[in-house]
Design an enzyme around this catalytic site. Structure first.
Site, mmCIF file in Angstrom:
data_model
loop_
_atom_site.group_PDB
_atom_site.id
_atom_site.type_symbol
_atom_site.label_atom_id
_atom_site.label_comp_id
_atom_site.label_asym_id
_atom_site.label_seq_id
_atom_site.Cartn_x
_atom_site.Cartn_y
_atom_site.Cartn_z
ATOM 1 N N LYS A 79 0.855 -1.191 0.000
ATOM 2 C CA LYS A 79 0.000 0.000 0.000
ATOM 3 C C LYS A 79 0.890 1.239 0.000
ATOM 4 C CE LYS A 79 -3.908 2.026 2.582
ATOM 5 N NZ LYS A 79 -4.749 1.905 3.798
ATOM 6 N N SER A 154 -9.693 1.908 2.900
ATOM 7 C CA SER A 154 -8.801 2.592 1.993
ATOM 8 C C SER A 154 -7.789 1.687 1.284
ATOM 9 C CB SER A 154 -8.031 3.656 2.775
ATOM 10 O OG SER A 154 -7.174 3.059 3.723
ATOM 11 N N SER A 178 -9.922 -0.209 7.180
ATOM 12 C CA SER A 178 -9.304 -0.071 5.850
ATOM 13 C C SER A 178 -8.637 -1.313 5.298
ATOM 14 C CB SER A 178 -8.282 1.066 5.873
ATOM 15 O OG SER A 178 -8.933 2.305 5.743
#
Lengths: 496, 504
Positions: A79, A154, A178
């Site tokens: 990420k 996210s 997330s």
């Protein structure tokens, strides 16, 4: 040869193959490079991908003793809010457009020491703020199950990449769901460890007291393997727990047939998780799965978490307060984006204002405003201070529930993935998506989402296990038992 | 202990200001920012060395790059515990680091990590020479900011100082005179230097003071509007600035004008305070606990460990000096103000012959040595005159090689050349003359040349003895042994008297 290469290979299988036969290494790496090249733009998962960089890592590792490395030659995607030395790390924000950190996060160091190949950096909501991945400055990620749908957020890029088989394992981060919510939307396993188990050093902070890096994988074994690598005390993180690295992978692998069940385990069903707002298909699917857990030997008990209804408001006060301070450093002075001043001499204040106005997206700005407001003199007691008290009430509520059960079960999100553009005009309905996940971060608990069903639209449904603080293994084992019994995670893949 | 009276420099009010001031009372509170001399910064491993190239002592952590986390320097905490113990502050078992938020280019994270509502130490205080007790409100840890450097068209930021550990030491608003403020600051500085936790260097900014000051009528119950004076970099300027500010505020009150709460800078060249900003912005630092740092727990065991290794404090040292060296408490107080000076004194005492009492050593150090030190702005850490040379000089006196008067000449020579006193004495031919025949002959000549005065002396004007000594020393350039001069002069005058009586 070709048959042994598959996007459904587990991380531990890839490592074993490459260690056993070095002729497997290049085909394996090339297979995944091809797959990334093929799908990354279709799904808009990647923010950084460099084939030369991958080959360099592979060659370097080949020249070392890799026989004992648990993740030798395993492609891992990261990420983009986790710092990678000299590799762009943007947090999917314009304000960090060309930013290359001079250091790597502790988790990256540990992955490299374990032999992993950092395959690239993944799209996400800007500064990890969002539940749909639509808040990225670089465009939304699409759900591999249906490209009209969001992958969740996210960590949407991480969930989509693992779901699409671009890599067996990826790192995400979870501040209010997330990791778990996108895992649920993309039909993979997403695990948020107990707060403090994974070092946050190098994770670009959103809300420091809630953020936690965690594994996003296709099954519990790989989640255990990745945990073994990235966990363990880090002296660079003062909130890191003083515990050694676990060896959960081995423990799970060595479970005897007679131990792969839930006998003697008490699982709590949180009644508030099934109240108004839950999608009927999700509800039905979860009820069926709770039955399945019971069939596997678990004792099912109803529990109530009265304070849960306050978790969203509590979270949005604490998370935004911390974020408003954490994001103050993006001021155009030392690194990252600085607004041009074509209109001649600008004051310092104007430079700050223009840089931050142009550099941050709407959702980030919204949360900075909120956080600034709740900490302002005259309002702090009514908001921030009150929220910290409510946080303690929520923690206590969970601890009380855990006195009677080993872990909790419920849906990960009230619905399956929604359509792109469906909710991004209405922040509050977007925030409500995190209703089942947020309280977990406030209480610092371990939780995971694992795929457990498909709705009538063909979209995956996620089931959440929430564990006692520090008792992460309990929920990983629960997931492993479920997988072994149902094989669900193997039989349902997106059709790309 | 009871403090010796006086001893510290004071700024006296001009006499015509006294009656006017007596209608008013100044209320002063001091905030000192004291840089701890740890090797590394408060939350990262960067060196704290002063004077490096800009941004040389930086790393991702003190640059505030994305993703970094602070880790507390345990040495800095121990230093903080030392000061709390030294001033009798109560160490808090749990204290909390908070973020103080504001935007400024020298503040990399957009917030300063400091302690807010839960500091690590509260209370305590320091006694002054006249018995006045300056009570402390609190002491807390915080990180320093960097420095902005303004060029012609652009500004630069130097973050070498960013993250250096500071102690903020806050007094109660219990000070009423510039003299008390000045003495408190000198004593506090002395303490941190004795504890070896800070250089206390005002020039380099490792000891900085902000003054809060208000004036009220002596019968008023409510405090006046206060102003803050910043950027004070010498003790003299601090006292002068306070003095100026008190009078400025009194003037305003007497003229019926309002005092505006503002931040002032003291201009030493003009000798006046001036508003730093025309309009004070409403500040809201939005403090909240730093989630990256756990609360600081200071255990009783840790306090004990620090306590056992605590250096002797100036006050205790002064008492010990006074008792064991038989010197006045006033002298002892001055000798112990600077740790290096106190050690220098003890070293000289240990090296001198027993004929030289500690009292003599103290006199020499407090007069000759300290005068030169202050005039030439010596650094106590780099002594220009070694304790050995100082002791040798005093020993030459004890052995009768040189007189006290010559010793002072030799001392001045030592200051200029840093040479050994014995070398100077030899080279300049300053060895005391003890040959009685030479002295006797010289005295006889002087008495013969001043027969008039001899006559007056013999007829009872005994004061003239000093005149003869002076004449003799003039001739000998101070080299005759004074004791022998005394003795022989008496003898010769007695002889003259006998002769006179015999003649009668």
């Amino acid at each position: 040869m070709e048959t042994s290469l598959s996007s459904s290979l587990k991380a531990w299988q890839i490592a074993e193959k490459c260690k056993r036969d070095h002729n497997q290494i290049d085909p394996m790496i090339n297979f995944f490079i091809d797959r990334n090249v093929r799908y990354k733009d279709v799904l808009n998962t990647h923010l950084y991908f460099d084939v030369q960089d991958i080959y360099q890592q592979v060659e370097k590792l080949k020249s070392q003793a890799y026989e004992h490395l648990p993740l030798a030659f395993v492609p891992v995607l990261i990420k983009d809010n986790i710092c990678t030395e000299n590799i762009p790390t943007t947090c999917a924000s314009k304000i960090l457009e060309d930013y290359r950190p001079p250091y790597s996060a502790t988790v990256i160091e540990r992955l490299k020491q374990a032999g992993a190949i950092i395959f690239g950096k993944l799209n996400c909501d800007e500064f990890a703020m969002g539940s749909s991945n639509e808040n990225s400055a670089y465009g939304p990620v699409l759900n591999p199950w249906d490209k009209e749908y969001v992958p969740g957020g996210s960590s949407g890029g991480s969930a989509a990449a693992v779901s699409a088989g671009l890599c067996p394992i990826a790192l995400g981060s979870d501040t209010g769901g997330s990791i778990r919510q996108p895992a649920s939307y993309c039909g993979i396993l997403g695990y948020k460890p107990s707060y403090g188990l994974v070092s946050r050093f190098g994770l670009i902070a959103f809300a420091s007291s809630l953020d936690q890096i965690g594994p996003m994988t296709t099954d519990a074994l790989d989640a255990a393997l990745l945990s073994d690598v990235i966990m363990g005390h880090d002296p660079k993180d003062s909130t890191s727990l003083k515990s050694g690295s676990p060896s959960w992978f081995q423990t799970l692998k060595e479970l005897k047939e007679s131990e792969i069940n839930l006998k003697g385990t008490t699982i709590g069903v949180v009644s508030e998780f099934f109240a108004a707002g839950i999608d009927s298909e999700v509800n039905a699917c979860l009820q069926e799965n709770i039955k399945k857990l019971s069939e596997l030997g678990a004792t099912i008990k109803n529990v109530s978490l009265k304070s849960l209804k306050n978790s969203i408001s509590t979270y949005y006060v604490i998370a935004t307060a911390e974020a408003s301070a954490n994001l103050a450093r993006y001021d155009g002075i030392r690194f990252g984006f600085r607004a041009d001043s074509h209109e001649g001499k600008k004051s310092l204040k104007e430079m700050y204002a223009n840089t931050r106005t142009q550099g941050f997206g709407d959702e980030v700005k919204r949360r900075i405003f909120l956080g600034t407001y709740v900490l302002s003199s005259g309002y702090k007691d009514a908001y921030y201070t009150k929220a910290t008290r409510m946080r303690q009430v929520i923690k206590d509520d969970f601890l009380a529930a855990f006195s009677a059960v080993d872990f909790l079960v419920g849906p990960t999100a009230p619905t399956t993935a929604f359509k792109l553009g469906e909710k991004n005009k209405d922040p509050v309905s977007m925030y409500l998506n995190d209703i089942y996940t947020i309280a977990v971060n406030l209480a610092g608990l371990p939780a995971l989402s694992l795929p457990c069903g498909i709705n009538s639209l063909g979209l995956p449904i996620g089931m959440q296990f929430i564990g006692k603080p520090g008792d992460d293994f309990q929920i990983l084992k629960g997931a492993y038992v479920y997988e072994q019994a149902t094989g669900w995670h193997e039989h349902h893949k997106p059709k790309l | 202990m009871s403090r010796p009276q006086g001893g510290m420099n004071t700024t006296n009010l001009s006499s015509n200001e006294q009656p006017r001031q007596s209608q008013f009372k100044a209320v002063i509170g001091l905030e000192v920012h004291c840089q701890l001399n740890t090797e590394t910064k408060l939350f990262c491993g960067c060196p704290t060395q002063f004077g490096e190239l800009p941004n040389h002592n930086t790393c991702p952590i003190c640059l505030g790059l994305p993703g970094v986390l602070p880790v507390l320097n345990t040495k800095a905490v121990d230093f903080g515990i030392r000061l709390a113990l030294a001033v009798g502050a109560r160490l808090q078992p749990t204290s909390v680091f908070a973020r103080k938020q504001y935007f400024y280019p020298d503040l990399p994270k957009g917030y300063q990590i400091t302690q807010y509502d839960l500091p690590y130490a509260v209370g305590g205080g320091i006694s002054l020479s006249d018995g006045k007790f300056i009570a402390l409100t609190r002491i807390h840890f915080e990180e320093d900011a960097g420095k902005n450097i303004h060029g012609d068209r652009v500004s630069y930021v130097d973050l070498n100082r960013a993250g250096i550990p500071l102690l903020e030491i806050v007094t109660e608003p219990c000070i009423h005179t510039p003299e008390h403020a000045g003495e408190y600051l000198k004593r506090l500085r002395s303490i941190v230097r004795h504890l070896e936790i800070s250089d206390g260097n005002l020039d380099e900014g490792s000891f900085r003071c902000d003054v809060n000051i208000s004036v009220q009528g002596i019968h008023d119950k409510e405090l006046g509007t206060r102003c803050e004076i910043k950027n004070l970099n010498s003790f003299k300027n601090i006292e002068r600035a306070i003095q100026y500010e008190i009078l400025r505020q009194i003037d305003l009150i007497e003229d019926g004008k309002k005092i505006v709460q503002e931040t002032l800078l003291y201009d030493p060249a003009l000798g006046r305070t001036q508003a730093m900003r025309s309009k004070e912005e409403a500040k809201d630092y939005r403090y909240f606990p730093d989630p990256d740092l756990k609360p600081l727990i200071i255990s009783p065991e840790r306090i004990e460990r620090v306590k056992t290794n605590l250096a002797e404090l100036p006050e205790a040292m002064a008492n010990r000096f006074s008792e064991s060296y038989q010197i006045t408490l006033l002298d002892a107080d001055q000798l112990t103000h600077e740790k290096e000076l106190a050690l220098f004194f003890e070293e000289v005492v240990a090296k001198v012959k027993k004929e030289i009492s500690p009292k003599i050593v103290a006199n020499w150090i407090l007069s000759e040595y300290l005068r030169e030190h202050n005039e030439k702005k010596w650094d106590f850490k780099k002594p220009v005159i070694t304790a050995q040379n100082m002791a040798d000089l005093l020993n030459l006196m004890a052995e009768g090689v040189i007189s006290g008067k010559i010793a002072k000449m030799v001392f001045n020579e030592m200051v200029d050349t840093q040479a050994d006193p014995s070398v100077i004495v030899k080279k300049k031919g300053l060895v005391q003359i003890t040959d009685t025949s030479i002295i006797r002959e010289a005295i006889a000549t002087i008495l013969a040349n001043n027969s008039g005065q001899v006559g007056e002396y013999l007829s009872g004007k005994e004061k003239l003895f000093g005149f003869f000594v002076g004449e003799i020393m003039k001739v000998s350039k101070g080299k005759y042994n004074p004791a022998l001069v005394n003795q022989i002069l008496k003898e010769l005058l007695n002889d003259q008297e006998k002769t006179l009586q015999a003649q009668k």
